[in-house]
Design a protein around this motif. Sequence first.
Motif, PDB file in Angstrom:
ATOM      1  N   ALA A   1       0.834  -1.211   0.000  1.00  0.00           N
ATOM      2  CA  ALA A   1       0.000   0.000   0.000  1.00  0.00           C
ATOM      3  C   ALA A   1       0.861   1.251   0.000  1.00  0.00           C
ATOM      4  CB  ALA A   1      -0.929  -0.014   1.211  1.00  0.00           C
ATOM      5  N   GLU A   2       1.966   1.210   0.726  1.00  0.00           N
ATOM      6  CA  GLU A   2       2.879   2.362   0.765  1.00  0.00           C
ATOM      7  C   GLU A   2       3.525   2.590  -0.592  1.00  0.00           C
ATOM      8  OE1 GLU A   2       6.908   3.811   3.161  1.00  0.00           O
ATOM      9  OE2 GLU A   2       5.765   2.088   3.878  1.00  0.00           O
TER      10      GLU A   2
ATOM     11  N   ASP B   1       0.933   4.118  -2.942  1.00  0.00           N
ATOM     12  CA  ASP B   1       0.672   5.513  -2.580  1.00  0.00           C
ATOM     13  C   ASP B   1       1.829   6.425  -2.961  1.00  0.00           C
ATOM     14  OD1 ASP B   1      -0.922   7.574  -1.054  1.00  0.00           O
ATOM     15  OD2 ASP B   1       0.901   7.579   0.159  1.00  0.00           O
ATOM     16  N   SER B   2       3.051   5.917  -2.876  1.00  0.00           N
ATOM     17  CA  SER B   2       4.229   6.778  -3.034  1.00  0.00           C
ATOM     18  C   SER B   2       4.633   6.999  -4.486  1.00  0.00           C
ATOM     19  CB  SER B   2       5.419   6.197  -2.267  1.00  0.00           C
ATOM     20  OG  SER B   2       5.835   4.964  -2.827  1.00  0.00           O
TER      21      SER B   2
ATOM     22  N   LYS C   1      -5.100   7.702  -9.638  1.00  0.00           N
ATOM     23  CA  LYS C   1      -3.653   7.548  -9.825  1.00  0.00           C
ATOM     24  C   LYS C   1      -3.321   7.663 -11.316  1.00  0.00           C
ATOM     25  CE  LYS C   1      -0.820   6.365  -7.141  1.00  0.00           C
ATOM     26  NZ  LYS C   1       0.199   7.138  -6.353  1.00  0.00           N
TER      27      LYS C   1
END
Length: 253
Positions: free
Chosen positions: A58-59, A62-63, A89
């Motif tokens: 998930a990180e 998101d990044s 996105k």
Amino acid sequence: MAQVRLLRHATLVIKIDGSSFLVDPLLAKKDTLDPIIWTSNNIRNPMVDLPVSEAELAEIIDSVDGVIITHTHNDHWDDAARSLVPKDKLLIGQPQDRPKLLEQGYTNVTSIDKETTIGGLRIIRTDGQHGTGEIGAMMAPVSGFILQGNKESIYVAGDTIWCDEVAQAILQYQPDTIILNAGAAQFDKGEPITMTADDVLSVCRNSNATRIICVHMETINHCYLKRDTLRKAIEKEGQSGRCIVPDDGEILK
């Protein structure tokens, strides 16, 4: 310095010139997908888990600044990816896939016919051949993408065999790093639809790239070329110093 991390299969995290991209996300859990059709084995896919936790995945999603989708075959853009990647996105892909991505609810889709610039990074679309003959025609269209920064460039060749289109892209753009989808994926009928060991060695012989990275192995049931076999072929050719076969989760700078 650019960085490439193999998660699994053709799923990569690429960082270059301050931008980061998730490439061809296959995010399903192990054994949750049916075997590839037209194959004589019944091995479920993916054959291995992702090398990251759900929280780390998930990180990553998101990044990153965007997601590059070379083509929308299920082993490069699956249901799990569509459920995890936010609808706003940035998605980057080939023109033929834009309608499908919009239908899936994505609102920030950039399709590249020839090239574009994103965040100061030049992104060039390249052609390829996803096999030969009738099978190759059925598998098309596919694309590769070159990420050209100020000092370094990375060529993600995509699902292609060694062909004139790949040779031309290498000759024209002289990438520093080349990422090849190996695995010699093959159905019960027809020739391989991704790079064999011989194809990889052809790239080595016809490129001045500092590093050649081979992925797309040991995850999907019709990819028969194994890492150890490819590594031995590379070593025999004297290319071990520049042609790398990373393990899942490995980070290359």
